[in-house]
Enzyme design. Sequence first.
Site, PDB file in Angstrom:
ATOM      1  N   TRP A 101       0.811  -1.220   0.000  1.00  0.00           N
ATOM      2  CA  TRP A 101       0.000   0.000   0.000  1.00  0.00           C
ATOM      3  C   TRP A 101       0.840   1.264   0.000  1.00  0.00           C
ATOM      4  O   TRP A 101       0.539   2.227  -0.710  1.00  0.00           O
ATOM      5  CB  TRP A 101      -1.018  -0.012   1.152  1.00  0.00           C
ATOM      6  CG  TRP A 101      -2.139  -0.958   0.812  1.00  0.00           C
ATOM      7  CD1 TRP A 101      -2.343  -2.203   1.316  1.00  0.00           C
ATOM      8  CD2 TRP A 101      -3.168  -0.752  -0.175  1.00  0.00           C
ATOM      9  NE1 TRP A 101      -3.431  -2.787   0.701  1.00  0.00           N
ATOM     10  CE2 TRP A 101      -3.957  -1.928  -0.202  1.00  0.00           C
ATOM     11  CE3 TRP A 101      -3.494   0.286  -1.034  1.00  0.00           C
ATOM     12  CZ2 TRP A 101      -5.060  -2.073  -1.058  1.00  0.00           C
ATOM     13  CZ3 TRP A 101      -4.590   0.158  -1.886  1.00  0.00           C
ATOM     14  CH2 TRP A 101      -5.350  -1.017  -1.885  1.00  0.00           C
ATOM     15  N   ASP A 171      -1.401   7.136   6.007  1.00  0.00           N
ATOM     16  CA  ASP A 171      -2.500   6.278   5.583  1.00  0.00           C
ATOM     17  C   ASP A 171      -2.830   5.369   6.767  1.00  0.00           C
ATOM     18  O   ASP A 171      -2.059   4.471   7.110  1.00  0.00           O
ATOM     19  CB  ASP A 171      -2.058   5.447   4.368  1.00  0.00           C
ATOM     20  CG  ASP A 171      -3.161   4.517   3.868  1.00  0.00           C
ATOM     21  OD1 ASP A 171      -4.216   4.415   4.536  1.00  0.00           O
ATOM     22  OD2 ASP A 171      -2.962   3.885   2.815  1.00  0.00           O
ATOM     23  N   LYS A 195     -12.705  -0.618   6.737  1.00  0.00           N
ATOM     24  CA  LYS A 195     -12.134  -1.530   7.720  1.00  0.00           C
ATOM     25  C   LYS A 195     -12.724  -1.224   9.104  1.00  0.00           C
ATOM     26  O   LYS A 195     -13.535  -1.990   9.598  1.00  0.00           O
ATOM     27  CB  LYS A 195     -10.600  -1.435   7.744  1.00  0.00           C
ATOM     28  CG  LYS A 195      -9.939  -2.104   6.532  1.00  0.00           C
ATOM     29  CD  LYS A 195      -9.642  -1.148   5.426  1.00  0.00           C
ATOM     30  CE  LYS A 195      -8.574  -1.606   4.456  1.00  0.00           C
ATOM     31  NZ  LYS A 195      -8.832  -2.785   3.656  1.00  0.00           N
TER      32      LYS A 195
END
Lengths: 359, 359
Positions: A101, A171, A195
């Site tokens: 990511w 992030d 999430k």
Amino acid sequence: MRAYNFCAGPAALPTAVLEKAQAEMLDWQGKGLSIMEMSHRSADYVAVAEKAEADLRKLMNIPENYKVLFLQGGASLQFSAIPLNLLGKNSKADYIHTGIWSEKALKEAQRYGDINVVEAGTTVDGKLAIKDQSEWNLSADAAYVHYADNETIGGIQFANIPETDKPLVADLSSSILSAPIDVSKFGLIYAGAQKNIGPAGLTIVIVRDDLLDQAKAEIPSILKYSAQAKNDSMVNTPSTYAWYLSGLVFEWLLAQGGVEAIHKANLAKAELLYSYIDSSDFYANPIAKENRSIMNVPFTLAKPELEKQFLKEAEEHHLLNLAGHRSVGGMRASIYNAVPLEGVQALVDFMDDFAKRNA
Amino acid sequence: MRAYNFCAGPAALPTAVLEKAQAEMLDWQGKGLSIMEMSHRSADYVAVAEKAEADLRKLMNIPENYKVLFLQGGASLQFSAIPLNLLGKNSKADYIHTGIWSEKALKEAQRYGDINVVEAGTTVDGKLAIKDQSEWNLSADAAYVHYADNETIGGIQFANIPETDKPLVADLSSSILSAPIDVSKFGLIYAGAQKNIGPAGLTIVIVRDDLLDQAKAEIPSILKYSAQAKNDSMVNTPSTYAWYLSGLVFEWLLAQGGVEAIHKANLAKAELLYSYIDSSDFYANPIAKENRSIMNVPFTLAKPELEKQFLKEAEEHHLLNLAGHRSVGGMRASIYNAVPLEGVQALVDFMDDFAKRNA
């Protein structure tokens, strides 16, 4: 019946939240229509939106000099929005690379500026780890420093918040609200909702006031933080139902005792699963202890040829979505806020039984 | 009880759709989890997504050389994505200006290219109308021609599809699926979902294959049509629940007999409301007959000082969200696909009673 859902995202939501949403699906608060059928500018909807923001501010103890934005497009659109808003022409940013990511974020940023990639991955005793910050080649003149706190796919997480005098951009997609953090240490925090916040289709951006007006070039109005801040995230119609559901999750979290309480529960879940894996000869986790994610727990089987069998039997035990990411394989249990301790216990019990039968 | 909801957007959804979503909210098809708790890459979710696309293709008779994208960010993000994808450097586009939404689109496009604004508004016998195409100053060298088929705020709609040999780009946010259209006449069609498709947070883009790879500069991956087409709208996590709900709306529409059948119903609703307004001395609609929207019907009261009273009493009669847009005032009844004829009849009955009592 509801199964235990270990999906990495879109992920499990609290059953109580879904029950509340279900109850008021056709007729919100006796108004004769669904919340998703209301104008985002109606007094009723604006109250829902503002309550969600206020609850998130309470949960994360967000200082007043930060704006909270409820946007669309996912964290991946922020991979572009961040450099477009924060990077001037020919200016530089540091991106800490620890997994898939953070790599996606830096690759997107490279379209817009001079990106200094800090390779922070290492191994310690054969386990994957994050290099100590003293070994990072940070730039003297970076406009900001970017990192992904928790690599959802790799299951590797920073033990501490990096130290920098530059605006720190994080992030937090897969770790937001899982543990207390000091928001004042950040310039900007962003997270896809799917999430620990709510359903997919919503992205939270928490941005310090002084970073709002940095956009140097013409960028799409929808991506401009200053415009979204000025318009309370309603430059155009936001993802109203996802925002509403996130508000229900925030209320649920407050009822659980807030982030401190859920953090204790998360530590207990992670401890249970990791210590079982460490005690087993059949399962293994590839991450050094200090950098193990408390949200995403990848593990391998001593006999990889049994993976399909493992997944099939797990499903029969109502333990869902344990396959690792398609790019890495193996197994992964995502144990976000909404996954209860009993779910992790049921997983460990099954894993132990499966190991004994297949040792 | 469910009220009649005349909101311009986010707008009314079919009650049957909400009931189905409600029933499977906690446990989709006996799988033990909500559809919004599933990975967008799971076989179950992909089947839902593909079915929705197939049903939309059937409903609109979309030719095979068009891609259908399920995106985030609203039509307003497409106001940027369209020029970013379709305009080369220094290249030109024609934008037909007929109201507030086509103006927003052209203002955003002006950030990226040379925009020829075609002022197409006019008046005919004191009523607002759209100029005949023979009076438009179209460019010889436009990369595309953009128009908004139906101006949601003004309640003004094109009587025909413009004729051009350039790619025709249309904002169909408030008219998509309300009437049959010939998709092959367009280069690109886009629409925010929150009127005739589903909840806010989803945007449909229907784009002809030859226009996919036109992006000349570095643009955000999430906005790049070619990347989204290649990845079946899953460059990143899409708005999964909105996509699912839209699929339920498409199934509902097919069960109603498809777009031809709903168009007949829409014409009946519009005829009922407009002919009542025309027959009344108390109400007036400002649009020339040929350009009246069949979806958004603005009207004024002979005594504007009674507007608040009108809205209050309407609400008591379970007729909701009839206030005009904050920028224009007056009243507006949005009578999208999900608003039944009985709702429009109830509105007309109330309007008539109100007029008699207040003449």
